[in-house]
Design an enzyme around this catalytic site. Structure first.
Site, PDB file in Angstrom:
ATOM      1  N   CYS A   1      57.936   3.660 -59.734  1.00 51.43           N
ATOM      2  CA  CYS A   1      59.213   3.053 -60.143  1.00 51.43           C
ATOM      3  C   CYS A   1      60.026   4.131 -60.857  1.00 51.43           C
ATOM      4  CB  CYS A   1      58.993   1.797 -60.987  1.00 51.43           C
ATOM      5  SG  CYS A   1      58.185   2.073 -62.572  1.00 51.43           S
TER       6      CYS A   1
ATOM      7  N   ASN B   1      58.160   4.269 -65.044  1.00 55.70           N
ATOM      8  CA  ASN B   1      56.692   4.136 -65.132  1.00 55.70           C
ATOM      9  C   ASN B   1      56.255   3.454 -66.433  1.00 55.70           C
ATOM     10  OD1 ASN B   1      53.711   6.249 -65.142  1.00 55.70           O
ATOM     11  ND2 ASN B   1      54.003   4.324 -64.097  1.00 55.70           N
TER      12      ASN B   1
ATOM     13  N   CYS C   1      57.472  -0.211 -66.802  1.00 57.59           N
ATOM     14  CA  CYS C   1      57.591  -1.657 -66.556  1.00 57.59           C
ATOM     15  C   CYS C   1      56.908  -2.088 -65.263  1.00 57.59           C
ATOM     16  CB  CYS C   1      59.060  -2.085 -66.505  1.00 57.59           C
ATOM     17  SG  CYS C   1      59.973  -1.767 -68.039  1.00 57.59           S
ATOM     18  N   ARG C   2      57.511  -1.766 -64.112  1.00 56.47           N
ATOM     19  CA  ARG C   2      57.046  -2.321 -62.840  1.00 56.47           C
ATOM     20  C   ARG C   2      55.803  -1.643 -62.293  1.00 56.47           C
ATOM     21  NH1 ARG C   2      62.676  -1.449 -59.984  1.00 56.47           N
ATOM     22  NH2 ARG C   2      62.471   0.345 -61.399  1.00 56.47           N
ATOM     23  N   SER C   3      55.823  -0.316 -62.175  1.00 55.99           N
ATOM     24  CA  SER C   3      54.669   0.328 -61.528  1.00 55.99           C
ATOM     25  C   SER C   3      53.386   0.233 -62.350  1.00 55.99           C
ATOM     26  CB  SER C   3      54.992   1.771 -61.098  1.00 55.99           C
ATOM     27  OG  SER C   3      55.285   2.596 -62.181  1.00 55.99           O
TER      28      SER C   3
ATOM     29  N   ASP D   1      64.530  -4.601 -61.729  1.00 55.88           N
ATOM     30  CA  ASP D   1      64.056  -3.794 -62.855  1.00 55.88           C
ATOM     31  C   ASP D   1      64.137  -4.604 -64.149  1.00 55.88           C
ATOM     32  OD1 ASP D   1      63.441  -1.926 -64.747  1.00 55.88           O
ATOM     33  OD2 ASP D   1      64.568  -0.318 -63.756  1.00 55.88           O
TER      34      ASP D   1
HETATM   35  P1  4NP Z   1      60.613   0.769 -64.671  1.00 56.21           P
HETATM   36  O1  4NP Z   1      61.788   0.337 -65.669  1.00 56.21           O
HETATM   37  O2  4NP Z   1      61.229   1.729 -63.695  1.00 56.21           O
HETATM   38  O3  4NP Z   1      60.182  -0.503 -64.024  1.00 56.21           O
HETATM   39  O4  4NP Z   1      59.547   1.400 -65.540  1.00 56.21           O
HETATM   40  C1  4NP Z   1      62.584   1.267 -66.358  1.00 56.21           C
HETATM   41  C2  4NP Z   1      62.133   1.828 -67.517  1.00 56.21           C
HETATM   42  C3  4NP Z   1      62.949   2.702 -68.214  1.00 56.21           C
HETATM   43  C4  4NP Z   1      64.200   3.020 -67.719  1.00 56.21           C
HETATM   44  C5  4NP Z   1      64.640   2.454 -66.547  1.00 56.21           C
HETATM   45  C6  4NP Z   1      63.826   1.586 -65.860  1.00 56.21           C
HETATM   46  N1  4NP Z   1      65.044   3.876 -68.437  1.00 56.21           N
HETATM   47  O5  4NP Z   1      66.207   4.054 -68.013  1.00 56.21           O
HETATM   48  O6  4NP Z   1      64.641   4.445 -69.453  1.00 56.21           O
END
Ligand code: 4NP
Length: 154
Positions: free
Chosen positions: A8, A11, A13-15, A124
Site C-alpha cells: 500500500c 505500510n 494501515c491496509r497492507s 485508504d
Molecule cells: P496505507 O495508509 O497506505 O493503507 O498504510 C496510509 C498511511 C499513511 C499515509 C497515507 C496512507 N500518509 O500519507 O502518511
C-alpha cells in the site's frame, strides 16, 4: 516456500492488516511451512512504525497477531523475492511500476480478487477513517487469495 507481499502507500494501515489477516488464515490452515507473508509501502514516511491504531484495534478485536510488524518501503529486490505482489489501489500499482524492476512485474490488484464488489480499490482508511470496511474487504479477499495460491502452487 511460496511468498506473498502486500503493498500500500504507507505500510501502516491496509497492507499490514492484510499481512496479519492472511498469516492468521495460513496458520489456521496449517500452511505456515509453505507460505510466508510480508508487506511494504511505496512511500517511506512511516518506515519503522508499528501499524496504525485503527488497524491495531481491528486486529485486536479479531484476536489476530501483528507482533513484531513494522513498516518498510518496497525495494527492487521484492520483485524477484516474492511470488505474489498484491497492491491495494491503482496508485500503488502505478508507484510500483516506477520502482526499478517493477515495469514488467506481475502485480495483482487486491480488488480483482473480489470481482463482485463494486469498489475496485481498497479505500485508504488513513483518509476515510473506515477501518471496518477495509477489514471486511481484506478478510474476504485473503480467503480468495489463499485458495488461489493453494490451487496454483501447492
Ligand atoms: P496505507 O495508509 O497506505 O493503507 O498504510 C496510509 C498511511 C499513511 C499515509 C497515507 C496512507 N500518509 O500519507 O502518511
Amino acid at each position: 516456500m511460496i511468498s506473498v507481499l502486500f503493498v500500500c502507500l504507507g505500510n501502516i494501515c491496509r497492507s499490514p492488516m492484510a499481512e496479519a489477516v492472511l498469516r492468521s488464515k495460513i496458520v489456521q490452515r496449517g500452511l505456515s511451512e509453505k507460505i510466508k507473508v510480508d508487506s511494504a509501502g511505496t512511500g517511506d514516511w512511516h518506515v519503522g512504525s508499528v501499524p496504525h491504531e485503527g488497524t491495531r484495534k481491528l486486529l485486536d478485536n479479531w484476536r489476530i497477531s501483528y507482533e513484531g510488524m513494522t513498516a518498510r518501503q518496497v525495494d527492487s529486490r521484492d520483485f524477484s523475492d516474492f511470488d505474489y505482489m498484491v497492491a491495494m489501489d491503482d496508485s500503488n500499482v502505478d508507484n510500483l511500476r516506477k520502482v526499478p524492476g517493477g515495469e514488467e512485474a506481475t502485480i495483482i490488484k487486491f480488488m480483482d480478487l473480489l470481482p463482485d464488489e463494486q469498489l475496485r480499490e481498497v479505500p485508504d482508511p488513513y483518509f476515510t477513517g473506515n477501518f471496518e470496511e477495509v477489514y471486511r474487504l481484506i478478510d474476504s479477499g485473503c480467503d480468495v487469495l489463499l485458495d488461489r495460491i493453494v490451487r496454483e502452487k501447492l
